[in-house]
Design an enzyme around this catalytic site. Structure first.
Site, PDB file in Angstrom:
ATOM      1  N   LYS A 206      12.068 -14.800 -11.957  1.00  0.00           N
ATOM      2  CA  LYS A 206      12.886 -15.659 -12.816  1.00  0.00           C
ATOM      3  C   LYS A 206      13.976 -16.342 -11.988  1.00  0.00           C
ATOM      4  CE  LYS A 206      15.812 -15.558 -16.894  1.00  0.00           C
ATOM      5  NZ  LYS A 206      16.360 -14.812 -18.010  1.00  0.00           N
ATOM      6  N   GLU A 212      13.546  -7.832  -3.220  1.00  0.00           N
ATOM      7  CA  GLU A 212      12.214  -7.257  -3.019  1.00  0.00           C
ATOM      8  C   GLU A 212      11.146  -8.353  -3.012  1.00  0.00           C
ATOM      9  OE1 GLU A 212      14.499  -6.167  -5.181  1.00  0.00           O
ATOM     10  OE2 GLU A 212      14.275  -4.024  -5.599  1.00  0.00           O
ATOM     11  N   GLY A 266      13.831 -11.374 -18.502  1.00  0.00           N
ATOM     12  CA  GLY A 266      12.788 -10.932 -17.579  1.00  0.00           C
ATOM     13  C   GLY A 266      11.800  -9.978 -18.237  1.00  0.00           C
ATOM     14  N   ARG A 267      12.320  -9.001 -18.986  1.00  0.00           N
ATOM     15  CA  ARG A 267      11.427  -7.996 -19.582  1.00  0.00           C
ATOM     16  C   ARG A 267      10.703  -8.505 -20.826  1.00  0.00           C
ATOM     17  NH1 ARG A 267      16.649  -6.680 -19.489  1.00  0.00           N
ATOM     18  NH2 ARG A 267      17.827  -6.342 -21.400  1.00  0.00           N
ATOM     19  N   GLU A 352      15.915  -0.709 -20.169  1.00  0.00           N
ATOM     20  CA  GLU A 352      16.786  -1.774 -19.656  1.00  0.00           C
ATOM     21  C   GLU A 352      17.478  -2.482 -20.826  1.00  0.00           C
ATOM     22  OE1 GLU A 352      16.054  -3.982 -15.659  1.00  0.00           O
ATOM     23  OE2 GLU A 352      15.442  -5.416 -17.182  1.00  0.00           O
ATOM     24  N   HIS A 383      -3.360  18.295 -19.918  1.00  0.00           N
ATOM     25  CA  HIS A 383      -3.548  19.308 -18.873  1.00  0.00           C
ATOM     26  C   HIS A 383      -2.400  19.293 -17.885  1.00  0.00           C
ATOM     27  CE1 HIS A 383      -7.579  20.104 -20.379  1.00  0.00           C
ATOM     28  NE2 HIS A 383      -7.573  18.810 -20.671  1.00  0.00           N
ATOM     29  N   LYS A 511      22.264  -2.889  -6.438  1.00  0.00           N
ATOM     30  CA  LYS A 511      21.873  -4.064  -5.646  1.00  0.00           C
ATOM     31  C   LYS A 511      22.996  -4.445  -4.677  1.00  0.00           C
ATOM     32  CE  LYS A 511      19.043  -6.576  -9.054  1.00  0.00           C
ATOM     33  NZ  LYS A 511      18.986  -7.782  -9.868  1.00  0.00           N
TER      34      LYS A 511
HETATM   35  O1  F6P Z   1      16.295  -5.337 -12.021  1.00  0.00           O
HETATM   36  C1  F6P Z   1      16.808  -6.260 -12.887  1.00  0.00           C
HETATM   37  C2  F6P Z   1      15.963  -7.466 -13.085  1.00  0.00           C
HETATM   38  O2  F6P Z   1      16.822  -8.536 -13.241  1.00  0.00           O
HETATM   39  C3  F6P Z   1      15.021  -7.365 -14.284  1.00  0.00           C
HETATM   40  O3  F6P Z   1      15.664  -7.548 -15.475  1.00  0.00           O
HETATM   41  C4  F6P Z   1      14.030  -8.417 -13.946  1.00  0.00           C
HETATM   42  O4  F6P Z   1      12.890  -8.338 -14.738  1.00  0.00           O
HETATM   43  C5  F6P Z   1      13.804  -8.085 -12.489  1.00  0.00           C
HETATM   44  O5  F6P Z   1      15.082  -7.738 -12.009  1.00  0.00           O
HETATM   45  C6  F6P Z   1      13.208  -9.180 -11.655  1.00  0.00           C
HETATM   46  O6  F6P Z   1      13.995 -10.323 -11.653  1.00  0.00           O
HETATM   47  P1  F6P Z   1      13.408 -11.714 -11.176  1.00  0.00           P
HETATM   48  O7  F6P Z   1      12.275 -12.081 -12.064  1.00  0.00           O
HETATM   49  O8  F6P Z   1      14.558 -12.676 -11.276  1.00  0.00           O
HETATM   50  O9  F6P Z   1      12.931 -11.565  -9.757  1.00  0.00           O
END
Ligand code: F6P
Length: 547
Positions: A206, A212, A266-267, A352, A383, A511
């Protein structure tokens, strides 16, 4: 507006709890042959059986009073009307628009968002059809066989979960892979064995700034360029983001860039272009069916009275257990192997969203908010951790999910799966008394002394609550409905708890500190100024890292 407030509603619920403590479910079932009928409801083909809960009609009525006292209906309207209910980010919350199937305009900040939504969907269709049909090919003219989505959190969990769930709708010649973790093992193991000439990357973020994702995107680019040259990036990368400036800077061409909007959290973004790898894997028509299923659940959520409204029923039951009975976790147990990432997906959606401890106006809450959500598919879990669910000291409210029809025709399997899920909810509800155990052991010929020693270990307390969601088949439509069901459940709970379910400040501190620690971990600057634990761990790493 409701006739009385949250406080009065909770006071009433506490009284109902006291009464129900003396009425285990097994007694309620024995007294009321209509209990299943009384406490089950349906949305489309999804049946919710919530009869195996610690409830009666008065308790349920009080729970709906609570929902009304919290003005769930008013908040629902506010969300639909594009009010900035995400107050800390000053944003509307409009993921329902992404799957809206009607023809009314949906205004956000004075502008109808539907033409933009439909344009992106049309672009996704054209792109996915062309990739799947071989009209869009790699740099050397090869047809794509592997799509690697690089994203994390909402830019990974939804598409990864859905792609697996709908794998029977995919085809062997085009596989989707998901890389999220900054641990190099993830991208390494994913790319191992893939042919760069046949691999397409979708960089999904987003913000297009998540560390990452940017790190994995750079490694993917290096892997591709190392084999096909930097000019190939143009043909092998697509992007999904709200940050079109950053996608351009990365070098992703605009006709392979798919936008979305800040009113999509995002979620909650699986319905947006973040769903591109799903459409690539299972075809755009199946992605559209997923949207249609979600929209059907939206219509149910928006129109059914609270008493028949599946998301509301599940939400108030969750509040009942969290706030009145004090149960702190909630397990989601799909008897559906292809939903094996469903609980992981729901962890972000729920934890979240509602893992908050201040109200919308910033005051500390003095009630518990979101539960710990977890789960694994049955029958595997039986199990592993079900021992604790049956006989442990914590009571864990559960959701079981099961299809009436499997995708495969392997006759004994599905009947066995169904027998197991029914057996689990029955066993949890009934339990087994000391008298029943004693009788059983006596019938097996054990002596009095043996029975005395053995019986306590074989007692099941029972009265352990569960919902069962039964659906006809795990189709794209049904999956869309199931996801939307949980989204709305989480929304209703957030309203009752009076928290902002749409921000996520809790992920920021880690972060920030990681950013500050990186140069020290890299050994570029001295690692002072931390607590002794962090300092000690850093020292261990620096002494042992590869030089
Ligand atoms: O970890 C927080 C967060 O902002 C989530 O809410 C989101 O889905 C994820 O990181 C990834 O964010 P982005 O889509 O901006 O890379």
């Amino acid at each position: 507006m409701a006739k009385f407030g949250r406080k009065a509603a909770f006071a009433a619920l506490t009284k109902h709890k006291k009464r129900l403590e003396d009425q285990p479910m097994r007694v309620q079932f024995a007294l009321d042959p209509n209990r299943f009928k009384r406490y089950s409801a349906q949305a489309g083909d999804i049946l919710l059986d919530y009869s195996k809960n610690r409830i009666d009609e008065d308790a349920m009525a009080a729970l709906f009073d609570l929902a009304r006292a919290a003005d769930v209906e008013g908040h629902r309207t506010a969300m639909c009307e594009g009010e900035h209910i995400n107050v800390t980010e000053d944003r509307a919350v409009m993921h329902m628009a992404l799957r809206y199937q009607g023809d009314h305009p949906i205004p956000v900040d004075g502008e109808d968002v539907m033409p933009g939504v439909r344009d992106v969907l049309a672009h996704m269709k054209q792109f996915t059809d062309a990739v799947r049909g071989g009209d869009i090919r790699g740099h050397t003219g090869e047809q794509f066989t592997d799509i690697v989505n690089i994203g994390i959190g909402g830019s990974d969990l939804g598409p990864a979960m859905v792609t697996l769930a709908l794998s029977p709708y995919g085809r062997a010649e085009l596989r989707a892979h998901y890389v999220s973790n900054v641990d190099g093992a993830h991208i390494h193991d994913t790319l191992k064995g893939l042919d760069p000439a046949r691999t397409m990357f979708v960089i999904a973020s987003k913000t297009f700034s998540t560390d990452e994702t940017m790190t994995n995107a750079a490694s993917a680019r290096a892997w591709l360029s190392g084999s096909l040259g930097d000019a190939a990036v143009n043909d092998h990368f697509a992007a999904v983001s709200t940050n079109l400036e950053a996608t351009g800077k990365f070098g992703i061409r605009s006709d392979r860039t798919f936008g979305f909007w800040d009113w999509v959290g995002g979620r909650y973004s699986v319905w947006s272009a973040i769903g591109l790898p799903i459409a690539l894997a299972v075809g755009f028509e199946n992605f559209e069916k997923l949207l249609r299923g979600a929209d059907a659940m939206d219509r149910h959520f928006l129109s059914e009275p609270l008493e028949k409204n599946l998301p509301v029923i599940m939400a108030v039951l969750g509040v009942w257990y969290r706030n009145v009975w004090g149960f702190s976790t909630h397990a989601v147990l799909p008897y559906d192997q292809r939903l094996s990432r469903f609980a992981a997906y729901l962890q972000q959606q729920d934890m979240e969203s509602n893992g908050k401890s201040v109200t919308l106006s910033g005051k500390a809450v003095n009630w518990s908010t979101g539960p710990i959500v977890w789960g694994e598919p049955g029958t595997n879990g039986q199990h592993a951790f079900y021992q604790l669910i049956h006989q442990g000291t914590d009571v864990i409210p559960l959701d079981f999910l099961i299809a009436a029809r499997p995708q495969e025709s392997l006759p004994p399997h599905h009947d066995k799966l169904v027998a197991n899920v029914l057996a689990q909810s029955e066993a949890l509800m009934l339990g087994k008394t000391i008298e029943e155990v004693t009788e059983e052991l006596r019938a097996q010929g054990l002596s009095k002394a043996e029975i005395k020693a053995m019986a306590p270990h074989k007692v099941f307390p029972g009265n352990r609550p569960s919902n069962t969601l039964f659906y006809q088949k795990l189709t794209p439509e049904t999956l869309g409905s199931l996801i939307a069901l949980y989204e709305h459940k989480v929304f209703v709970q957030g309203v009752i708890w009076n928290v902002n379910s749409f921000d996520q400040w809790g992920v920021e501190l880690g972060k920030q500190l990681a950013k500050a620690l990186l140069p020290k971990v890299e050994g570029k600057v001295s690692g002072e100024g931390h607590d002794s634990s962090t300092q000690g761990l850093l020292g261990y790493y620096l002494a042992n890292k590869d030089q």
